[in-house]
Design a protein around this motif. Sequence first.
Motif, short mmCIF file in Angstrom:
data_model
loop_
_atom_site.label_atom_id
_atom_site.label_comp_id
_atom_site.label_asym_id
_atom_site.label_seq_id
_atom_site.Cartn_x
_atom_site.Cartn_y
_atom_site.Cartn_z
N GLY A 82 0.83 -1.21 0.00
CA GLY A 82 0.00 0.00 0.00
C GLY A 82 0.85 1.25 0.00
O GLY A 82 2.02 1.22 -0.41
N THR A 83 0.27 2.35 0.49
CA THR A 83 0.99 3.63 0.50
C THR A 83 0.90 4.33 1.85
O THR A 83 1.13 5.54 1.94
N GLU A 84 0.54 3.58 2.90
CA GLU A 84 0.43 4.19 4.23
C GLU A 84 1.82 4.40 4.82
O GLU A 84 2.71 3.55 4.68
N VAL A 85 1.98 5.52 5.54
CA VAL A 85 3.26 5.90 6.12
C VAL A 85 3.12 6.00 7.64
O VAL A 85 2.20 6.64 8.14
N LEU A 86 4.05 5.39 8.37
CA LEU A 86 4.03 5.43 9.83
C LEU A 86 5.13 6.33 10.35
O LEU A 86 6.30 6.20 9.95
N TYR A 87 4.76 7.24 11.26
CA TYR A 87 5.76 8.01 12.00
C TYR A 87 6.12 7.17 13.22
O TYR A 87 5.34 7.07 14.17
N ALA A 88 7.27 6.55 13.20
CA ALA A 88 7.68 5.63 14.26
C ALA A 88 8.32 6.40 15.42
O ALA A 88 9.39 6.99 15.27
N ASP A 98 3.82 0.60 4.51
CA ASP A 98 4.90 0.27 3.57
C ASP A 98 5.99 1.33 3.58
O ASP A 98 6.92 1.25 2.77
N ALA A 99 5.88 2.30 4.48
CA ALA A 99 6.94 3.28 4.67
C ALA A 99 6.93 3.71 6.14
O ALA A 99 5.86 3.79 6.76
N LEU A 100 8.12 3.96 6.66
CA LEU A 100 8.25 4.42 8.04
C LEU A 100 9.19 5.61 8.07
O LEU A 100 10.21 5.63 7.35
N ILE A 101 8.87 6.60 8.90
CA ILE A 101 9.72 7.77 9.07
C ILE A 101 9.98 7.97 10.56
O ILE A 101 9.19 7.55 11.41
N THR A 102 11.09 8.59 10.88
CA THR A 102 11.37 8.92 12.28
C THR A 102 12.44 10.00 12.36
O THR A 102 13.24 10.16 11.43
N ASN A 103 12.43 10.72 13.46
CA ASN A 103 13.51 11.65 13.78
C ASN A 103 14.04 11.36 15.18
O ASN A 103 14.69 12.21 15.79
N LYS A 104 13.76 10.15 15.67
CA LYS A 104 14.17 9.76 17.00
C LYS A 104 15.51 9.03 16.95
O LYS A 104 15.61 7.94 16.38
N PRO A 105 16.57 9.61 17.54
CA PRO A 105 17.86 8.92 17.56
C PRO A 105 17.74 7.56 18.25
O PRO A 105 16.99 7.40 19.21
N GLY A 106 18.47 6.60 17.72
CA GLY A 106 18.45 5.27 18.30
C GLY A 106 17.44 4.33 17.70
O GLY A 106 17.48 3.13 17.95
N ILE A 107 16.50 4.86 16.92
CA ILE A 107 15.50 4.02 16.23
C ILE A 107 15.92 3.84 14.78
O ILE A 107 16.25 4.81 14.09
N LEU A 108 15.90 2.60 14.33
CA LEU A 108 16.13 2.30 12.92
C LEU A 108 14.79 1.97 12.28
O LEU A 108 14.01 1.18 12.83
N VAL A 109 14.50 2.57 11.14
CA VAL A 109 13.32 2.18 10.38
C VAL A 109 13.79 1.29 9.23
O VAL A 109 14.87 1.52 8.66
N GLY A 110 13.00 0.25 8.93
CA GLY A 110 13.45 -0.68 7.91
C GLY A 110 12.32 -1.35 7.17
O GLY A 110 11.18 -1.42 7.65
N VAL A 111 12.64 -1.84 5.97
CA VAL A 111 11.68 -2.57 5.14
C VAL A 111 12.34 -3.84 4.63
O VAL A 111 13.56 -3.90 4.42
N THR A 112 11.52 -4.88 4.43
CA THR A 112 12.01 -6.14 3.85
C THR A 112 11.63 -6.21 2.38
O THR A 112 10.56 -5.76 1.98
N VAL A 113 12.53 -6.79 1.59
CA VAL A 113 12.32 -6.87 0.14
C VAL A 113 12.90 -8.16 -0.42
O VAL A 113 13.78 -8.78 0.17
N MET A 151 7.16 13.61 5.80
CA MET A 151 8.36 14.16 6.44
C MET A 151 8.31 15.69 6.46
O MET A 151 8.70 16.33 7.44
N GLN A 152 7.81 16.26 5.39
CA GLN A 152 7.66 17.71 5.31
C GLN A 152 6.70 18.21 6.38
O GLN A 152 6.97 19.21 7.07
N GLN A 153 5.61 17.50 6.56
CA GLN A 153 4.60 17.89 7.55
C GLN A 153 5.09 17.69 8.98
O GLN A 153 4.90 18.55 9.84
N GLN A 154 5.73 16.55 9.24
CA GLN A 154 6.15 16.21 10.60
C GLN A 154 7.42 16.92 11.04
O GLN A 154 7.54 17.34 12.20
#
Length: 265
Positions: A82-88, A98-113, A151-154
């Motif tokens: 899909g096209t939903e984005v999570l602010y982790a 299917d997408a994750l964003i973050t600005n929190k140090p120590g957190i890794l966002v990742g996807v499997t392919v 990302m622009q909004q957050q």
Amino acid sequence: MALSLVSSEASCRVPALFADVKNLIAAESTRHGGVSPAPFASLNLGINTADQPVNVDENRRRFFAAIGASADQLASSYQVHGTEVLYALEAGRYEGYDALITNKPGILVGVTVADCVPILIYDAKQQAVAAIHAGWRGTVGQIVTKTLACMQQQFGTRSIDCFAYIGACIDECSFEVGLEVADQFDPACKRQDETTGKYFVDLKKANAQLLVKFGIPEAQIEISPFSTVINNRDYFSYRAENGNTGRMLAVIGIKNKQIVAGTVI
């Protein structure tokens, strides 16, 4: 640009675009250096496969150790094309994104392919990151654009401050599609074979177009030269291996600040 190997077994590669960014962890795995038997040989990082969980756990431990992190730092999702984005805001396993964003140090966002396109984005100004899983549906749905808009909004992200990496995925000459799929792509990103009449789509090019259209300079975009099909010895390919295979991980995150001798590094 060439990618850097970060382990003696070539278990993962660091995009050259990010290699000198000291406060960033960014890498994509290969299929080497793990413990899984065939058909998942050997570094299968996919939780939702028929591989034994104990193998996947050990493979993940090895992968994260190779990049100087741990598996409990990862925020990921059960992907649904899909096209939903999570602010982790914290690490963990989510569902439906299917997408994750973050600005929190120590957190890794990742996807499997395992053929779909992994895209990693780094906002150097706002110190924010994104990991995107883009199959053909996500590409047509402009998940890249939606992620950057989030990302622009957050975070106040500006395209001029972003660096983007398009990882190893199925190549154009291997991605044969039907007319109903081909019709959804820009003419510059598809081709019809003159002899067979079959259609082929270039997912790397299509996602690169979206990055550039959003305003990210081409000089700040790196595209992996590797194909999951052509380079199947080094990468898992769902299509080449008839769906019975492992998964790679592509991850990105800001490092936690460390204090050494009274100095923040």
